[in-house]
Design a protein around this motif. Structure first.
Motif, PDB file in Angstrom:
ATOM      1  N   TYR A 213       0.806  -1.221   0.000  1.00  0.00           N
ATOM      2  CA  TYR A 213       0.000   0.000   0.000  1.00  0.00           C
ATOM      3  C   TYR A 213       0.843   1.277   0.000  1.00  0.00           C
ATOM      4  O   TYR A 213       0.333   2.362   0.283  1.00  0.00           O
ATOM      5  N   ASN A 214       2.131   1.130  -0.323  1.00  0.00           N
ATOM      6  CA  ASN A 214       3.019   2.288  -0.488  1.00  0.00           C
ATOM      7  C   ASN A 214       3.010   3.183   0.754  1.00  0.00           C
ATOM      8  O   ASN A 214       2.834   4.400   0.671  1.00  0.00           O
ATOM      9  N   ARG A 215       3.259   2.566   1.929  1.00  0.00           N
ATOM     10  CA  ARG A 215       3.206   3.317   3.177  1.00  0.00           C
ATOM     11  C   ARG A 215       4.536   3.343   3.922  1.00  0.00           C
ATOM     12  O   ARG A 215       4.581   3.640   5.118  1.00  0.00           O
ATOM     13  N   TRP A 216       5.628   3.083   3.227  1.00  0.00           N
ATOM     14  CA  TRP A 216       6.929   3.062   3.892  1.00  0.00           C
ATOM     15  C   TRP A 216       7.305   4.407   4.497  1.00  0.00           C
ATOM     16  O   TRP A 216       8.012   4.470   5.507  1.00  0.00           O
ATOM     17  N   ASN A 217       6.839   5.499   3.899  1.00  0.00           N
ATOM     18  CA  ASN A 217       7.234   6.818   4.401  1.00  0.00           C
ATOM     19  C   ASN A 217       6.194   7.420   5.340  1.00  0.00           C
ATOM     20  O   ASN A 217       6.307   8.583   5.733  1.00  0.00           O
ATOM     21  N   SER A 218       5.176   6.636   5.706  1.00  0.00           N
ATOM     22  CA  SER A 218       4.167   7.129   6.639  1.00  0.00           C
ATOM     23  C   SER A 218       4.686   7.059   8.073  1.00  0.00           C
ATOM     24  O   SER A 218       5.452   6.152   8.422  1.00  0.00           O
ATOM     25  N   PRO A 219       4.264   7.965   8.956  1.00  0.00           N
ATOM     26  CA  PRO A 219       4.503   7.762  10.385  1.00  0.00           C
ATOM     27  C   PRO A 219       3.826   6.467  10.829  1.00  0.00           C
ATOM     28  O   PRO A 219       2.660   6.225  10.498  1.00  0.00           O
ATOM     29  N   LYS A 220       4.554   5.627  11.581  1.00  0.00           N
ATOM     30  CA  LYS A 220       4.085   4.268  11.862  1.00  0.00           C
ATOM     31  C   LYS A 220       3.939   4.037  13.361  1.00  0.00           C
ATOM     32  O   LYS A 220       4.817   4.415  14.143  1.00  0.00           O
ATOM     33  N   TYR A 221       2.846   3.321  13.715  1.00  0.00           N
ATOM     34  CA  TYR A 221       2.540   3.057  15.116  1.00  0.00           C
ATOM     35  C   TYR A 221       2.101   1.615  15.303  1.00  0.00           C
ATOM     36  O   TYR A 221       1.458   1.030  14.421  1.00  0.00           O
ATOM     37  N   LEU A 222       2.444   1.077  16.463  1.00  0.00           N
ATOM     38  CA  LEU A 222       1.914  -0.208  16.903  1.00  0.00           C
ATOM     39  C   LEU A 222       0.953   0.044  18.057  1.00  0.00           C
ATOM     40  O   LEU A 222       1.246   0.844  18.948  1.00  0.00           O
ATOM     41  N   PHE A 223      -0.190  -0.647  18.035  1.00  0.00           N
ATOM     42  CA  PHE A 223      -1.141  -0.565  19.142  1.00  0.00           C
ATOM     43  C   PHE A 223      -1.501  -1.997  19.543  1.00  0.00           C
ATOM     44  O   PHE A 223      -2.211  -2.687  18.835  1.00  0.00           O
ATOM     45  N   GLY A 224      -1.006  -2.421  20.693  1.00  0.00           N
ATOM     46  CA  GLY A 224      -1.283  -3.769  21.179  1.00  0.00           C
ATOM     47  C   GLY A 224      -2.014  -3.731  22.496  1.00  0.00           C
ATOM     48  O   GLY A 224      -1.755  -2.876  23.350  1.00  0.00           O
ATOM     49  N   GLU A 225      -2.919  -4.680  22.672  1.00  0.00           N
ATOM     50  CA  GLU A 225      -3.655  -4.807  23.925  1.00  0.00           C
ATOM     51  C   GLU A 225      -3.328  -6.138  24.579  1.00  0.00           C
ATOM     52  O   GLU A 225      -3.251  -7.168  23.904  1.00  0.00           O
ATOM     53  N   SER A 226      -3.125  -6.140  25.896  1.00  0.00           N
ATOM     54  CA  SER A 226      -2.917  -7.353  26.691  1.00  0.00           C
ATOM     55  C   SER A 226      -1.675  -8.092  26.200  1.00  0.00           C
ATOM     56  O   SER A 226      -0.596  -7.513  26.175  1.00  0.00           O
ATOM     57  N   TYR A 227      -1.798  -9.392  25.819  1.00  0.00           N
ATOM     58  CA  TYR A 227      -0.618 -10.059  25.264  1.00  0.00           C
ATOM     59  C   TYR A 227      -0.118  -9.298  24.030  1.00  0.00           C
ATOM     60  O   TYR A 227       1.061  -9.421  23.651  1.00  0.00           O
ATOM     61  N   GLY A 228      -0.988  -8.524  23.418  1.00  0.00           N
ATOM     62  CA  GLY A 228      -0.537  -7.674  22.313  1.00  0.00           C
ATOM     63  C   GLY A 228       0.533  -6.691  22.731  1.00  0.00           C
ATOM     64  O   GLY A 228       1.341  -6.253  21.907  1.00  0.00           O
ATOM     65  N   THR A 229       0.592  -6.313  24.015  1.00  0.00           N
ATOM     66  CA  THR A 229       1.681  -5.460  24.485  1.00  0.00           C
ATOM     67  C   THR A 229       2.979  -6.256  24.582  1.00  0.00           C
ATOM     68  O   THR A 229       4.061  -5.729  24.288  1.00  0.00           O
TER      69      THR A 229
END
Length: 531
Positions: A213-229
């Motif tokens: 999706y051509n998003r290499w230059n986008s600001p990037k974030y991870l959002f994890g919940e519970s074991y996702g953290t």
């Protein structure tokens, strides 16, 4: 297994035995029995997408978006790089008329391990939100799906990812021979259903997605919940130091990074008293909510500050003394614990001042034959066995899971036009989760992974969030973990914290969802700007 199952986490051991999960598994077995014997995984070998359009109103402003529901195919590593290993399902929302290279993008996932991400998708930040009762059982269908005024689409494009084997995601064993296929599937589970294998799968998915999706230059974030953290700590380290992907931010909801701090099962780890210390403020918050304290404080947060001081001081010292604790001192500590938890003094003495999560959930409302919730202790339900030592179920899951199951199955097919003739699994069929991490056995601790990422990317910002009424991952334990990350003092300023009068699934409490949205949106806005 109780210590592992932390999904907005959400107790898979409970849901796996529910009628819903049983029906899903039965349907999957029937599907497998009638599939093409020559190529049972043929449909999984190619990425699929369904594109639709929609709009959501956030804070009175309309946001038009393009939605993509689809799959990406993951492959092995090294000499097996052409061997398909998993088909991973996702739902992505892209704001229309936005510049992809400048628009932030956030990858979201629940925990489990092995949970689908229906909870964050339909309860927190997707454009449509499930309506459930605040702290009581939601009535049966018909349920309500409404515009989500707290959708995070005002701040970021969103990608909700189902863990391999959960949701519409599936492991791939591309073998025609049944015996070889069974052996290959066993290998897939051993590899991917593990701390490191799971994180590698998510890392591969994210880098594929950025390319597609051509998003290499986008600001990037991870959002994890519970074991996702837990996953986020390992995943961020892999992305940063193996794949050279700088992240702008990591957002952690209902965190657990060190399993030695868990209040689930500490009796099996005698001599380690830290879990009892770190869970005490959550016990106090719960007793406050249910009016079980001898004297009800005027306000929650000043009360919790007092309990935190006692927990880290007198209480910790008393537990450290062990058998050397003088009887008079033990009696005094038990009486103070009674004042902070509402539990009877004689019960606390018989428990040797050490109350586990399951014991507390079962005991707090015992006089009413009720059990307090684990993931959200505001919830309560009739005790399955009033004479049992530990709680036998989680009232929160019983209260809201059917609503999420029904509405997502309807939404994904009717609105996103994906999933016909497929079974959506709340949880992957995991018999054993590989806890070895980075070659080490023992209690899982990924604090070092997050610390390494913060040191190798000193611009990385971290937002820690959670609820006061979360017994599964107590908020004081999360604060303790952050204060003990092995990072220079100068990097502590990169960590922000926000706490809410809610449980593990903060978004189950609507006012807290609004506050969570505002905190996360502000965090993304401030960390995605050009210097």
């Amino acid at each position: 297994m109780r210590r592992l199952v932390l999904a907005a986490a959400l107790t898979s051991a409970l849901l796996a035995h529910s009628a819903v999960a049983y029906a899903d598994q039965k349907a999957d077995r029937q599907e497998a029995a009638t599939s093409d014997i020559e190529s049972p995984d043929a449909a999984l070998l190619k990425s699929q997408t369904s594109q639709t359009e929609g709009s959501v109103t956030v804070a009175g402003k309309r946001i038009d978006y393009r939605a993509v529901a689809g799959t990406l195919v993951l492959h092995g590593q090294g000499d097996k790089e052409h061997e398909p290993t998993a088909s991973v399902f996702y739902v992505a929302y892209f704001k229309k008329d936005a510049t992809p290279g400048k628009r932030p993008i956030t990858f979201l996932y629940n925990g489990g391990p092995g949970s689908a991400t229906v909870w964050l998708h339909m309860g927190a930040f997707g454009p449509r939100r499930v309506v459930t009762n605040d702290d009581t059982h939601t009535p049966p269908a018909p349920y309500r799906l409404i515009n989500n005024d707290s959708s995070l689409l005002d701040a970021s494009d969103l990608v909700f990812i189902d863990a391999p084997g959960a949701g519409f995601s599936r492991l791939i064993a591309d073998e025609k021979d049944p015996a070889k296929r069974a052996e290959l599937m066993k290998m897939r589970k051993q590899d991917i259903y593990s701390v490191d294998g799971d994180a590698r799968a998510f890392a591969q998915f994210i880098t594929q997605f950025l390319s597609r999706y051509n998003r290499w230059n986008s600001p990037k974030y991870l959002f994890g919940e519970s074991y996702g953290t837990t996953r986020s700590a390992v995943l961020a380290n892999i992305l940063q130091n193996q794949m050279h992907v700088d992240l702008n931010g990591v957002i952690l909801l209902s965190q657990i990074l060190s399993f030695d701090t868990s209040i689930d099962g500490p009796e099996h780890n005698p001599g380690i008293d830290l879990p009892y210390v770190l869970a005490l403020p959550t016990f106090a918050a719960t007793a406050y909510y249910h009016h079980r304290l001898p004297e009800q404080p005027a306000a929650l947060e000043p009360f919790l500050a007092e309990v935190e001081r006692f927990a880290g001081g007198e209480y910790a010292a008393a537990l450290f003394a062990g058998a050397n604790l003088e009887p008079a001192r033990k009696q005094a500590i038990a009486e103070k614990l009674h004042a902070y938890t509402g539990l009877p003094v004689d019960y606390l003495l018989r428990a040797n001042l050490r109350v586990t999560g399951g014991m507390f959930e079962q005991s707090l409302l015992a006089n009413d034959s009720m059990t307090a919730g684990r993931l959200d202790s505001r919830f309560s339900g009739p005790s399955l066995d009033p004479l049992a030592k530990n709680a036998g179920y989680d009232p929160l899951i019983a209260s809201i899971a059917p609503t999420y199951v029904a509405l997502f199955n309807d939404y994904v097919r009717q609105q996103l036009k994906f999933g016909d003739d497929r079974t959506y699994r709340l949880f992957a069929d995991i018999e054993e989760w590989g806890m070895k991490h980075d070659g080490h056995d023992g209690a899982l601790n990924v604090m070092g992974d997050l610390a390494t990422t913060m040191k190798t990317n000193p611009q990385l910002k971290v937002l820690l969030t959670g609820g006061y009424y979360d017994v599964a991952t107590p908020y004081f334990a999360a604060k303790y973990e952050m204060a003990h990350l092995p990072i220079p003092a100068s990097l502590q300023k990169n960590i922000r914290q926000a706490w809410y009068p809610a449980g593990h699934m903060v978004y189950a409490h609507e006012p807290s969802l609004k506050a969570l949205h505002d905190d996360v949106a502000r965090f993304i806005d401030e960390t995605s700007r050009q210097p």
